[in-house]
Enzyme design. Structure first.
Site, mmCIF file in Angstrom:
data_model
loop_
_atom_site.group_PDB
_atom_site.id
_atom_site.type_symbol
_atom_site.label_atom_id
_atom_site.label_comp_id
_atom_site.label_asym_id
_atom_site.label_seq_id
_atom_site.Cartn_x
_atom_site.Cartn_y
_atom_site.Cartn_z
ATOM 1 N N GLU A 15 1.082 6.474 -0.068
ATOM 2 C CA GLU A 15 0.013 5.604 -0.533
ATOM 3 C C GLU A 15 0.184 5.421 -2.034
ATOM 4 O OE1 GLU A 15 -3.504 3.397 -0.111
ATOM 5 O OE2 GLU A 15 -3.067 4.797 1.514
ATOM 6 N N VAL A 20 -0.611 0.788 0.820
ATOM 7 C CA VAL A 20 0.313 1.620 1.590
ATOM 8 C C VAL A 20 1.754 1.124 1.428
ATOM 9 C CG1 VAL A 20 0.905 2.296 3.964
ATOM 10 C CG2 VAL A 20 -1.488 2.214 3.247
ATOM 11 N N ASP A 129 5.315 2.670 -17.338
ATOM 12 C CA ASP A 129 4.795 3.672 -16.403
ATOM 13 C C ASP A 129 5.914 4.603 -15.946
ATOM 14 O OD1 ASP A 129 2.774 4.931 -14.977
ATOM 15 O OD2 ASP A 129 3.079 3.690 -13.201
HETATM 16 P P1 ADP Z 1 2.366 4.651 -7.110
HETATM 17 O O1 ADP Z 1 1.719 3.311 -7.195
HETATM 18 O O2 ADP Z 1 1.380 5.779 -6.937
HETATM 19 O O3 ADP Z 1 3.356 4.928 -8.209
HETATM 20 P P2 ADP Z 1 4.070 3.554 -5.066
HETATM 21 O O4 ADP Z 1 3.156 2.499 -4.548
HETATM 22 O O5 ADP Z 1 5.179 3.122 -5.936
HETATM 23 O O6 ADP Z 1 3.221 4.713 -5.764
HETATM 24 O O7 ADP Z 1 4.699 4.357 -3.853
HETATM 25 C C1 ADP Z 1 3.940 5.080 -2.901
HETATM 26 C C2 ADP Z 1 4.866 5.979 -2.088
HETATM 27 O O8 ADP Z 1 5.830 5.214 -1.386
HETATM 28 C C3 ADP Z 1 5.632 6.932 -2.971
HETATM 29 O O9 ADP Z 1 5.272 8.252 -2.640
HETATM 30 C C4 ADP Z 1 7.092 6.708 -2.685
HETATM 31 O O10 ADP Z 1 7.700 7.914 -2.258
HETATM 32 C C5 ADP Z 1 7.147 5.708 -1.576
HETATM 33 N N1 ADP Z 1 8.062 4.611 -1.965
HETATM 34 C C6 ADP Z 1 7.821 3.639 -2.858
HETATM 35 N N2 ADP Z 1 8.865 2.798 -2.982
HETATM 36 C C7 ADP Z 1 9.823 3.255 -2.142
HETATM 37 C C8 ADP Z 1 11.166 2.827 -1.808
HETATM 38 N N3 ADP Z 1 11.713 1.751 -2.388
HETATM 39 N N4 ADP Z 1 11.849 3.545 -0.892
HETATM 40 C C9 ADP Z 1 11.308 4.644 -0.326
HETATM 41 N N5 ADP Z 1 10.066 5.101 -0.602
HETATM 42 C C10 ADP Z 1 9.325 4.423 -1.490
#
Ligand code: ADP
Length: 303
Positions: A15, A20, A129
């Site tokens: 999340e 999501v 960030d």
């Molecule tokens: P935040 O906004 O809290 O930084 P994200 O929306 O970027 O988090 O990502 C949420 C979750 O999805 C993270 O825990 C990450 O592990 C997973 N995730 C994000 N982008 C990718 C990707 N390109 N490949 C695999 N997992 C991803």
């Protein structure tokens, strides 16, 4: 279940700030992807603009150390962003007690981080960030910068951004003093925090509030003097503070090489105007002296 007649939805990956993220298969290419579903609900404008900004930025950013945005489309009132799927992230690597990171491994991870940033800065884009869980790692060991949700082109007329965008531990002192005119130096500070975290295997400056964060910075580097950082006195949230002497940097990183400490201290310069740039950091002798950075495919990763 198919999304937009093209992506086969798999499990939820996590999340994020805006919604999501789930794993999917691109039926057109067979490629595994990560789809970020962004809610376009109530706070329409905020989310919309942020998403549109992210799309526009990402589409213009193509580099081996930047995560690729493959596709973007609205579906059932949500905006879907399709990224290349990444196996893990740097936070998982740093936290994994079974992983030993050699000086050459650390150098490789830092070099890939700085290369991604150098590319962005060259295009006048700040990441804003930077933190270990935004540094994704692919199956080939390549590290790529992700989550440009908060990034914004800084050459635009209005340079007065909000300053509360950083994960606190990675926030530069000028942001903590409320500067409204910040630049690429904020990413250098954050990269320095990540460099330190790779060396220490724990977050370096773990402030529990913005004031405490400044306290942690002062304890590590000594309080900044006006001769070191003349503009500090004029920053909006500047307050007088009690003098703290700087301990030797060596005492905080007992195992680090002289080159490591030299680069680290230049990335942690208080005055953003004297802080080393990403490009200069990449040209620092730390990267050209032994041990050379590990080939990404040979880097240790969580199993
Ligand atoms: P935040 O906004 O809290 O930084 P994200 O929306 O970027 O988090 O990502 C949420 C979750 O999805 C993270 O825990 C990450 O592990 C997973 N995730 C994000 N982008 C990718 C990707 N390109 N490949 C695999 N997992 C991803």
């Amino acid at each position: 279940k198919k999304v937009a007649d093209r992506y086969l939805k798999r499990e939820v990956l996590g999340e994020g700030t805006y919604g999501v993220v789930y794993k999917a298969i691109d039926t057109q290419t067979g490629q595994t992807v990560a789809i970020k579903k962004i809610r376009l609900g109530k706070q329409k404008e905020g989310v919309n603009f942020t998403a549109l900004r992210e799309i526009k930025l990402l589409k213009e950013l193509k580099d081996s150390n930047i995560i690729e945005l493959i596709d973007a489309f609205p579906h059932k009132g949500n905006l879907h962003l399709v990224f290349e799927f990444m196996e893990t992230d740097l936070e998982a690597v740093i936290r994994d007690r079974n992983i030993f990171l050699s000086p050459a491994d650390i150098k490789s991870y830092l070099q890939m981080t700085l290369k991604g940033l150098a590319y962005c800065h060259k295009k006048w884009v700040l990441h804003r960030d930077m933190k270990p869980n935004n540094l994704l790692i692919g199956s080939n060991g390549q590290l790529k910068l992700a989550d440009f949700g908060l990034a914004r082109i800084f050459g635009s007329p209005d340079r007065r951004f909000t300053h509360q965008v950083f994960a606190r531990w990675y926030r530069a002192p000028e942001l903590l003093f409320g500067t409204k005119q910040y630049g690429s130096a904020v990413d250098v500070w954050a990269a320095a925090c990540i460099f330190a975290e790779l060396l220490l295997r724990r977050p370096f400056l773990q402030g529990s509030s913005d004031i405490d964060q400044l306290g942690k910075i002062f304890a590590a580097f000594g309080t900044p003097t006006p001769s070191q950082w003349p503009d500090m006195l004029y920053l909006p949230d500047y307050v007088e503070f009690q003098y703290v002497p700087a301990p030797p940097l060596r005492s905080l990183f007992p195992m680090a090489s002289d080159d490591t400490l030299d680069l680290l201290s230049k990335m942690f310069a208080y005055d953003p105007k004297s802080r080393i740039t990403i490009q200069q950091a990449l040209e620092h002798r730390y990267f050209s002296s032994a041990p050379l950075p590990t080939d990404p495919s040979k880097l240790p990763r969580p199993t």
